[in-house]
Design a protein around this motif. Structure first.
Motif, mmCIF file in Angstrom:
data_model
loop_
_atom_site.group_PDB
_atom_site.id
_atom_site.type_symbol
_atom_site.label_atom_id
_atom_site.label_comp_id
_atom_site.label_asym_id
_atom_site.label_seq_id
_atom_site.Cartn_x
_atom_site.Cartn_y
_atom_site.Cartn_z
ATOM 1 N N LYS A 52 -16.464 -3.932 -9.363
ATOM 2 C CA LYS A 52 -16.283 -5.436 -9.362
ATOM 3 C C LYS A 52 -17.048 -6.001 -10.605
ATOM 4 N N ALA A 53 -18.133 -5.360 -10.660
ATOM 5 C CA ALA A 53 -19.064 -5.864 -11.676
ATOM 6 C C ALA A 53 -18.763 -5.532 -13.167
ATOM 7 N N GLY A 54 -17.640 -4.655 -13.160
ATOM 8 C CA GLY A 54 -17.177 -4.279 -14.545
ATOM 9 C C GLY A 54 -18.276 -3.282 -15.451
ATOM 10 N N VAL A 55 -18.960 -2.602 -14.833
ATOM 11 C CA VAL A 55 -19.921 -1.763 -15.435
ATOM 12 C C VAL A 55 -19.701 -0.241 -15.068
ATOM 13 N N GLU A 56 -20.353 0.679 -16.027
ATOM 14 C CA GLU A 56 -20.382 2.188 -15.588
ATOM 15 C C GLU A 56 -21.748 2.542 -15.809
#
Length: 360
Positions: A52-56
């Motif tokens: 959802k946040a677009g991070v890894e």
């Protein structure tokens, strides 16, 4: 074989971890047990939160492995909530006591500013000054210098992904030609993964003044855009920076923005200003290009967009698109895209530093 519902919750959770994240909400609606397992699994919830946040998780950010999954989930939740409330932690004033320069950028946690030659009124950048941005109000501010002993036209970097900075420079002090100088940013020495420390691009002088140059890097691909407005010259070059070989060259026949953006390491976008038509003075479009995986394509290889998007016309005649930027963290995670509309700026969220004020 016993029904899946009879398996231990830990095994069911492990099975769900192999499913596409987009299918988990549907699984949760299947039964109360599945809903309980999905909502109760910290690992699954963290994966959903990252999506959802677009991070890894970045293996290049030191210390990330010291946190448990539940701690990382709490930190990510706190970060997302801070953006909703714009609840930044601190404001730090940083005095930039340097000659005025048109070159500057914030890449990862580093502020990079051009240092122009005070003896030259044409704005020739002779070095770069940079500092690691502090993580609290008491953090130390230390300026460092990167000098390659030649005029610098522009620069691009992949600091978290490759510890790499690429500088577009003139070949010598006479402001002739164009070369890309590759450096390992942390040591300022030759990059260990680059076979060549310098990539030659063009020969000859720039009689109408230095061109505008843009550099984007992702994976092994380096995109270089050159624009000389007075000569009407536009070209785009794609290099494999690790072996120092040009894959493609696109000579533009229409106006192009100084900017491009990687969507992933083998796909990038490029905006264009298209010719006038009967209804409008001009229209805007974005070309989406796919870069083949082959490391060397050939000097005469052609590259065409596989998709062209027509941008909607702006209602206000006094507002127009000027440039397109994309800044990403490690491996293009947590991207920030900026669309500059004359004096207006539309920005999605940006990690790490919500408020930084640089003054002279």
């Amino acid at each position: 074989m016993p029904p899946v519902q009879n398996l231990p919750v830990e095994i069911i959770s492990q099975i769900f971890s192999y499913l596409p994240l987009s299918s988990l909400p549907a699984c949760a609606l299947t039964s109360r047990l599945y809903d309980h397992v999905i909502k109760g699994s910290v690992t699954i919830q963290y994966a959903l939160a990252k999506e959802k946040a677009g991070v890894e998780d970045s293996p290049l950010i030191g210390g990330i492995e010291k946190f448990s999954v539940s701690e990382k989930l709490s930190l990510l939740a706190a970060r997302e909530d801070a953006w909703k409330q714009f609840n930044y932690k601190f404001v730090k004033k940083i005095t930039v006591d340097l000659p005025r320069s048109k070159l500057y950028n914030i890449i990862a946690d580093t502020l990079i500013v051009g240092c122009d030659d005070p003896q030259n009124t044409t704005g020739i950048t002779i070095a770069l000054k940079y500092l690691r941005l502090p993580r609290n109000s008491e953090g130390e501010v230390v300026w460092r210098t990167l000098d390659v002993n030649r005029p610098i036209i522009s620069f691009g970097a992949a600091l978290e992904e490759h510890d790499l900075i690429a500088l577009a420079c003139c070949t010598d002090s006479s402001l002739d030609g164009l070369e890309i100088v590759l450096r390992q940013f942390s040591t300022q020495s030759k990059h260990p993964h680059a076979e060549k420390s310098t990539i030659h691009v063009l020969d000859g002088p720039w009689p109408s003044g230095l061109p505008k140059v843009g550099i984007d890097i992702c994976g092994e691909n380096l995109v270089l855009f050159i624009q000389d407005e007075l000569k009407g010259y536009y070209s785009l070059h794609i290099f494999d920076w690790k072996i120092g070989v040009q894959k493609f060259e696109i000579s533009e026949c229409k106006d192009s923005y100084l900017g491009s953006a990687f969507l992933r390491s083998d796909i990038f976008i490029k905006p264009y200003i298209c010719e006038k038509d009967e209804e409008r003075d001009y229209h805007l479009e974005i070309g989406i290009y796919h870069l083949p995986k082959a490391r060397y394509i050939g000097p005469n290889a052609e590259l065409f967009p596989f998709l062209v998007l027509l941008l909607p016309e702006l209602d206000n005649d006094d507002v127009y698109v000027t440039e397109l930027f994309c800044h990403g963290g490690s491996s293009l995670q947590d991207p920030l895209s900026l669309l500059l509309l004359d004096h207006m700026l539309a920005t999605p969220r940006k990690d790490r530093f919500a408020a930084i004020l640089a003054t002279r």
